[in-house]
Motif scaffolding. Structure first.
Motif, mmCIF file in Angstrom:
data_model
loop_
_atom_site.group_PDB
_atom_site.id
_atom_site.type_symbol
_atom_site.label_atom_id
_atom_site.label_comp_id
_atom_site.label_asym_id
_atom_site.label_seq_id
_atom_site.Cartn_x
_atom_site.Cartn_y
_atom_site.Cartn_z
ATOM 1 N N LEU A 70 -26.065 -22.173 57.545
ATOM 2 C CA LEU A 70 -26.850 -21.141 56.260
ATOM 3 C C LEU A 70 -25.829 -19.817 56.176
ATOM 4 O O LEU A 70 -25.334 -19.513 55.109
ATOM 5 N N ALA A 71 -25.743 -19.126 57.389
ATOM 6 C CA ALA A 71 -25.200 -17.555 57.176
ATOM 7 C C ALA A 71 -23.456 -17.658 57.380
ATOM 8 O O ALA A 71 -23.122 -17.230 56.402
ATOM 9 N N TYR A 72 -22.968 -18.744 58.380
ATOM 10 C CA TYR A 72 -21.842 -18.809 58.295
ATOM 11 C C TYR A 72 -20.896 -19.175 56.991
ATOM 12 O O TYR A 72 -20.180 -18.536 56.408
ATOM 13 N N TRP B 133 -11.017 -16.630 64.465
ATOM 14 C CA TRP B 133 -12.204 -16.630 65.005
ATOM 15 C C TRP B 133 -11.869 -17.014 66.551
ATOM 16 O O TRP B 133 -12.860 -16.545 67.404
ATOM 17 N N ALA B 134 -10.870 -17.574 67.132
ATOM 18 C CA ALA B 134 -10.787 -17.960 68.462
ATOM 19 C C ALA B 134 -10.694 -16.792 69.106
ATOM 20 O O ALA B 134 -11.170 -16.450 70.173
ATOM 21 N N ILE B 135 -9.897 -15.667 68.554
ATOM 22 C CA ILE B 135 -9.732 -14.425 69.214
ATOM 23 C C ILE B 135 -10.960 -13.534 69.286
ATOM 24 O O ILE B 135 -11.225 -12.900 70.220
ATOM 25 N N THR B 136 -11.585 -13.910 67.982
ATOM 26 C CA THR B 136 -13.020 -13.142 68.236
ATOM 27 C C THR B 136 -13.830 -13.634 69.440
ATOM 28 O O THR B 136 -14.674 -12.963 69.860
ATOM 29 N N LEU B 137 -13.832 -14.894 69.414
ATOM 30 C CA LEU B 137 -14.476 -15.536 70.221
ATOM 31 C C LEU B 137 -14.275 -14.961 71.954
ATOM 32 O O LEU B 137 -15.393 -14.934 72.821
ATOM 33 N N THR B 138 -13.001 -14.793 72.183
ATOM 34 C CA THR B 138 -12.555 -14.111 73.514
ATOM 35 C C THR B 138 -13.287 -12.796 73.812
ATOM 36 O O THR B 138 -13.793 -12.748 74.859
ATOM 37 N N LEU B 139 -13.184 -12.078 72.631
ATOM 38 C CA LEU B 139 -13.938 -10.843 72.849
ATOM 39 C C LEU B 139 -15.473 -10.810 73.022
ATOM 40 O O LEU B 139 -15.953 -10.146 73.716
ATOM 41 N N MET B 140 -16.106 -11.562 72.110
ATOM 42 C CA MET B 140 -17.641 -11.913 72.363
ATOM 43 C C MET B 140 -18.019 -12.525 73.687
ATOM 44 O O MET B 140 -18.866 -12.147 74.262
ATOM 45 N N ALA B 141 -17.188 -13.729 74.053
ATOM 46 C CA ALA B 141 -17.533 -14.032 75.482
ATOM 47 C C ALA B 141 -17.160 -12.927 76.505
ATOM 48 O O ALA B 141 -18.280 -13.113 77.435
ATOM 49 N N ALA B 142 -16.619 -12.427 76.296
ATOM 50 C CA ALA B 142 -16.278 -11.202 77.379
ATOM 51 C C ALA B 142 -17.716 -10.255 77.501
ATOM 52 O O ALA B 142 -18.083 -9.894 78.617
ATOM 53 N N PHE B 143 -17.831 -10.068 76.180
ATOM 54 C CA PHE B 143 -19.006 -8.934 76.268
ATOM 55 C C PHE B 143 -20.362 -9.547 76.486
ATOM 56 O O PHE B 143 -21.072 -9.048 77.091
ATOM 57 N N PHE B 144 -20.706 -10.762 76.018
ATOM 58 C CA PHE B 144 -22.139 -11.368 76.107
ATOM 59 C C PHE B 144 -22.220 -12.260 77.372
ATOM 60 O O PHE B 144 -23.167 -12.324 78.002
ATOM 61 N N LEU C 183 -16.117 -9.743 54.772
ATOM 62 C CA LEU C 183 -16.701 -11.092 55.043
ATOM 63 C C LEU C 183 -16.104 -12.182 55.609
ATOM 64 O O LEU C 183 -16.666 -12.977 56.562
ATOM 65 N N ALA C 184 -14.642 -12.070 55.443
ATOM 66 C CA ALA C 184 -13.905 -13.173 56.218
ATOM 67 C C ALA C 184 -13.865 -12.773 57.659
ATOM 68 O O ALA C 184 -14.132 -13.747 58.518
ATOM 69 N N LEU C 185 -13.775 -11.836 57.825
ATOM 70 C CA LEU C 185 -13.951 -11.262 59.523
ATOM 71 C C LEU C 185 -15.213 -11.519 60.124
ATOM 72 O O LEU C 185 -15.306 -11.676 61.219
ATOM 73 N N PHE C 186 -16.678 -11.082 59.124
ATOM 74 C CA PHE C 186 -17.527 -11.312 59.664
ATOM 75 C C PHE C 186 -17.998 -12.809 60.051
ATOM 76 O O PHE C 186 -18.627 -13.190 60.721
ATOM 77 N N SER C 187 -17.219 -13.791 59.116
ATOM 78 C CA SER C 187 -17.499 -15.293 59.451
ATOM 79 C C SER C 187 -16.953 -15.588 60.634
ATOM 80 O O SER C 187 -17.304 -16.427 61.401
ATOM 81 N N THR C 188 -15.847 -15.034 61.360
ATOM 82 C CA THR C 188 -15.415 -15.293 62.685
ATOM 83 C C THR C 188 -16.480 -14.854 63.578
ATOM 84 O O THR C 188 -16.791 -15.604 64.665
ATOM 85 N N ILE C 189 -17.281 -13.698 63.413
ATOM 86 C CA ILE C 189 -18.260 -13.436 64.258
ATOM 87 C C ILE C 189 -19.502 -14.510 64.315
ATOM 88 O O ILE C 189 -20.073 -14.465 65.293
ATOM 89 N N LEU C 190 -19.872 -14.568 63.196
ATOM 90 C CA LEU C 190 -20.847 -15.904 63.016
ATOM 91 C C LEU C 190 -20.338 -17.282 63.731
ATOM 92 O O LEU C 190 -21.243 -17.778 64.414
ATOM 93 N N TRP C 191 -19.259 -17.448 63.491
ATOM 94 C CA TRP C 191 -18.723 -18.927 64.255
ATOM 95 C C TRP C 191 -18.750 -18.516 65.623
ATOM 96 O O TRP C 191 -19.128 -19.517 66.222
ATOM 97 N N SER C 192 -18.371 -17.552 66.110
ATOM 98 C CA SER C 192 -18.065 -17.304 67.255
ATOM 99 C C SER C 192 -19.663 -17.271 68.179
ATOM 100 O O SER C 192 -19.753 -17.851 69.308
ATOM 101 N N SER C 193 -20.579 -16.644 67.443
ATOM 102 C CA SER C 193 -21.701 -16.686 68.070
ATOM 103 C C SER C 193 -22.350 -17.895 68.081
ATOM 104 O O SER C 193 -23.122 -18.048 68.993
#
Length: 293
Positions: free
Chosen positions: A81-83, A106-117, A159-169
Motif C-alpha cells: 500500500l504505502a510503498y 534502498w539497499a544503502i538506506t537499509l544499512t543505515l536503518m538496520a544499524a539504528f533499529f 517521494l523517491a527517497l521516502f520509498s527507500t525508507i518504506l522498502w527498508s522498513s
C-alpha cells in the motif's frame, strides 16, 4: 544443474525488473498512482495465488494469516500500500530515469536503518558505500549541479527517497518472519486491496481506458509486483553462490535506462549515468566481505 537453473531464474528476474521503469511511465499515462496501485495489486494477487497454488501452498494462506493477523496487516499497509503508492507518485512527478536510480539506493538506506533499529554494526566499507551512494543520489537529483542543489521536483525526489525508507522498513520488520515468502507477500496484497480500492473510489470517477492501459497495468501487476519476486527467490534458493547471483541485479538499472531512451524516448542526462554509477559502486562496496576495521 541447480546453478544453471539459478542463473536462468536470476537473469529472468533481472530482465523483467529492467522493464519496470518503462512500464511504470507507460501505465501512468492511463491511470493515476492510486488507481494504478489498486489495479496492479489485483493482478499481483492473481499471479501470486497461481504460484502458491502450483506449489501446493495456497490452502495454507488462511492458517498463516490467523497465526499473526496484526503482523500481516501491518506488512500489507507498508508493502504494497504505502510503498508502491509513494513510488508510483514519484514516477508520476519525475522522469523515470531519475526516479528509478533514486529508488535503487534502498539497499544503502537499509544499512543505515538496520544499524539504528537492529544494532547492526557499520563497517568501514559501509561508510564508503553510503558516501558513494548518496553522492550519486545528489548528482541525479540535481542533474549534476551538486553545488546549486536545484531540483526539478523536490517533492518527486523526496517521494523517491521516502520509498527507500518504506522498502527498508518492510524488510527489517520482515526479518524474523518464518512464514512462506510467497504467502507472506500474497497476504500483504490481499490485506491492502480493499484499502487501495476505497482510495481509488474516493479519488474520483473511473474513466474509460484503452486496451494498452490495461495491458500495461497488468504487466506491472503480474511481473514487477508478482512473478519477478518469485523468480528471484527461486534463484537465491537454487544457488550455492548467493553473491554471484545477487550481483546480477546491478545490470538492471543500466538496461532500464536503455529501454527508457529507446521505447519512450526519454532523455537520459549524463548526470543520471554518473550518479547511477556512483550508486552501483556504493552497492558493490557494500557487498565486500567483512574485514577488520
Amino acid at each position: 544443474m541447480d546453478e544453471r537453473k539459478a542463473l536462468l531464474f536470476a537473469l529472468g528476474a533481472v530482465l523483467l525488473w529492467s522493464t519496470v521503469a518503462t512500464a511504470f511511465k507507460i501505465t501512468l499515462t492511463y491511470f493515476t498512482p492510486i488507481k494504478m496501485l489498486f489495479l496492479a495489486s489485483g493482478f499481483s494477487i492473481v499471479a501470486l495465488a497461481a504460484v502458491a497454488g502450483i506449489q501446493g501452498k495456497l490452502t495454507q494462506a488462511g492458517d498463516v494469516f490467523r497465526s499473526r493477523p496484526l503482523f500481516f496487516v501491518s506488512m500489507g499497509l507498508i508493502n504494497p500500500l504505502a510503498y508502491y503508492l509513494v513510488l508510483f507518485a514519484a514516477y508520476d512527478l519525475l522522469p523515470a530515469s531519475q526516479a528509478q536510480p533514486l529508488n535503487y539506493s534502498w539497499a544503502i538506506t537499509l544499512t543505515l536503518m538496520a544499524a539504528f533499529f537492529l544494532g547492526h554494526p557499520i563497517r568501514r566499507y559501509d561508510i564508503w558505500a553510503i558516501l558513494f551512494g548518496y553522492l550519486g543520489v545528489v548528482v541525479i537529483a540535481t542533474k549534476g549541479d551538486i553545488l546549486g542543489l536545484q531540483f526539478d521536483s523536490p517533492l518527486g525526489v523526496g517521494l523517491a527517497l521516502f520509498s527507500t525508507i518504506l522498502w527498508s522498513s518492510y524488510w527489517i520488520l520482515n526479518a524474523k518472519n518464518s512464514a512462506d515468502p510467497v504467502l507472506s507477500v500474497l497476504l500483504g496484497f490481499i490485506v491492502s486491496l480493499p484499502l487501495s480500492g476505497a482510495m481509488s473510489l474516493w479519488e474520483g470517477a473511473w474513466q474509460p481506458v484503452p486496451w494498452q492501459g490495461w495491458f500495461a497495468v497488468g504487466y506491472v501487476g503480474f511481473f514487477e509486483m508478482g512473478i519477478t519476486f518469485v523468480l528471484w527467490l527461486t534463484a537465491l534458493k537454487s544457488t550455492e553462490n548467493t553473491a554471484r547471483i545477487s550481483n546480477l541485479i546491478f545490470i538492471s538499472p543500466f538496461i532500464s535506462l536503455l529501454l527508457l531512451a529507446t521505447i519512450i524516448g526519454e532523455e537520459i542526462h549524463l548526470a543520471t549515468i554518473v550518479g547511477l554509477v556512483l550508486i552501483v559502486v556504493g552497492l558493490l562496496i557494500q557487498q565486500m566481505k567483512r574485514q577488520p576495521n
